[in-house]
Scaffold this active site. Structure first.
Site, PDB file in Angstrom:
ATOM      1  N   ASP A  46     -27.937   6.329  18.020  1.00 53.51           N
ATOM      2  CA  ASP A  46     -27.263   7.530  17.541  1.00 53.51           C
ATOM      3  C   ASP A  46     -25.910   7.673  18.229  1.00 53.51           C
ATOM      4  OD1 ASP A  46     -27.707  10.418  16.182  1.00 53.51           O
ATOM      5  OD2 ASP A  46     -26.708  10.669  18.105  1.00 53.51           O
ATOM      6  N   TYR A  51     -17.726  10.869  19.975  1.00 57.50           N
ATOM      7  CA  TYR A  51     -18.134  10.301  21.262  1.00 57.50           C
ATOM      8  C   TYR A  51     -17.168   9.219  21.743  1.00 57.50           C
ATOM      9  CZ  TYR A  51     -22.703  12.371  19.983  1.00 57.50           C
ATOM     10  OH  TYR A  51     -23.718  13.212  19.593  1.00 57.50           O
ATOM     11  N   LYS A  80     -21.581  10.263  13.072  1.00 59.77           N
ATOM     12  CA  LYS A  80     -21.257  11.602  12.580  1.00 59.77           C
ATOM     13  C   LYS A  80     -19.760  11.714  12.328  1.00 59.77           C
ATOM     14  CE  LYS A  80     -24.852  13.071  15.780  1.00 59.77           C
ATOM     15  NZ  LYS A  80     -24.770  11.890  16.678  1.00 59.77           N
ATOM     16  N   HIS A 113     -20.924  16.599  11.613  1.00 59.06           N
ATOM     17  CA  HIS A 113     -21.249  16.868  13.014  1.00 59.06           C
ATOM     18  C   HIS A 113     -21.387  18.363  13.314  1.00 59.06           C
ATOM     19  CE1 HIS A 113     -20.732  14.963  17.269  1.00 59.06           C
ATOM     20  NE2 HIS A 113     -21.643  15.887  17.276  1.00 59.06           N
TER      21      HIS A 113
END
Length: 339
Positions: A46, A51, A80, A113
């Site tokens: 994930d 990120y 996302k 997200h």
């Protein structure tokens, strides 16, 4: 209660019930974490554009595929869409960039997200600025309807770039609205969920509609930064959890994960420590009794550990902010550079 190793999605594909979470994994660490996880048996990774680690994950996955250790089709990748990429004209462009970074032809699951979109003014920079802010520290939000973003994500499924689409960090009304109006129904919802915030109502809502339910922060996210929410002792220090763990000769983290899995919830524990990565995957060889499940249910505090303070209080009044009631407990954040 027996736990199946995967959850069936609305599109017919299977999503492994244990995945490696990669939020806050530092650059230079996440690639090794993915390698360790894949060697340990994980088949679900994930990540997210926000990120800033998709490229490193893609390198690690490609390496393991080239070594013959895994096949791409056996690894489930969730990523996302950044909130700064939610404008309809940006959705495909951002998706193609994620595919390039992840070194794959398709994404297994693609999530919105967060329902509050952010200005895309810095997305053309390198690296992209995904969290532009006003001088007072609040994020520069925009007013894009998530339903308009969803329409573009449906096209990604039509084109074969994405196999399934879903949502993260939305409330029940927002999820219901998308579900009712969507041509392609949400396959998955990913939200905060753990013993202090078990999300029973939302989980039941999803189950009735065939929406798979994923938990981030399943062990209480002990490493989350202060900007995210209230300072608390670690969830894993709960005496009742320690007693159950001792009885089963397991860690408290394993008990917390197993508790959610027995509820049919997909868990996404994050770690970059090899021993913990392996330990978090060793949750299929024991079972919590109904009495133990009830004990864990009894420690519920309805406590959100993720309160999105970094958005800035003014954005809690945004029409798409999912939990405006959090403004009452708002604590001034430190900025996204802390995340």
């Amino acid at each position: 209660m027996a736990v199946r190793p995967s959850v069936r999605l609305l599109n017919g594909h299977s999503m492994p019930i244990v995945g490696l979470g990669t939020w806050l994994s530092k650059i230079g660490e996440v690639g090794n974490a993915v390698r360790v996880a894949l060697d340990a048996g994980y088949r679900h990774i994930d990540t997210a554009q926000n990120y800033y680690n998709e490229e490193e994950i893609g390198e690690a996955l490609e390496e393991k595929v080239n070594e013959g250790k895994v096949k791409r089709e056996d690894v489930f990748i969730t990523t996302k869409l950044a909130m700064a990429g939610m404008a309809p004209e940006n959705v495909k462009k951002e998706t193609l960039l994620s595919l390039k970074r992840l070194r794959t032809d398709y994404i297994d699951l693609y999530l919105i997200h967060h329902p509050v979109s952010i200005s895309d003014e810095g997305m053309s920079e390198e690296p992209p600025v995904r969290f532009p802010k006003y001088k007072n520290g609040a994020l520069k939000t925009s007013f894009i309807d998530p339903l308009d973003t969803w329409r573009e994500m449906e096209k990604l499924v039509d084109e074969g770039l994405v196999r399934a689409i879903g949502l993260s960090n939305v409330n029940k009304q927002q999820l219901q609205r998308i579900f009712e109006k969507a041509r392609i129904k949400p396959a998955n919802l990913q939200v905060e969920c753990h013993a202090w915030f078990p999300q029973y109502e939302m989980a039941e809502f999803c189950e009735k509609r065939g929406i798979a339910f994923s938990a981030y922060g399943p062990i209480g996210s002990p490493g989350r930064p202060p900007v995210e929410g209230p300072a608390t002792p670690p969830l894993m220090d709960e005496p009742a959890l320690k007693e159950i763990a001792s009885k089963h000769e397991k860690t408290v983290a394993q008990v917390l994960l197993r508790n959610l899995m027995q509820r049919g919830i997909i868990v996404l524990p994050k770690s970059v420590t090899p021993e913990r990565i392996k330990s978090n995957f060793q949750v299929m060889d024991f079972e919590l009794s109904p009495e133990e499940m009830d004990i864990i249910k009894g420690i519920n505090k309805e406590l959100r550990l993720f309160q999105f303070n970094y958005y800035g209080k003014q954005n809690f009044l945004h029409p798409f902010f999912p939990w405006p009631e959090l403004a009452q407990s708002y604590q001034p954040g430190q900025g996204m550079e802390q995340l």
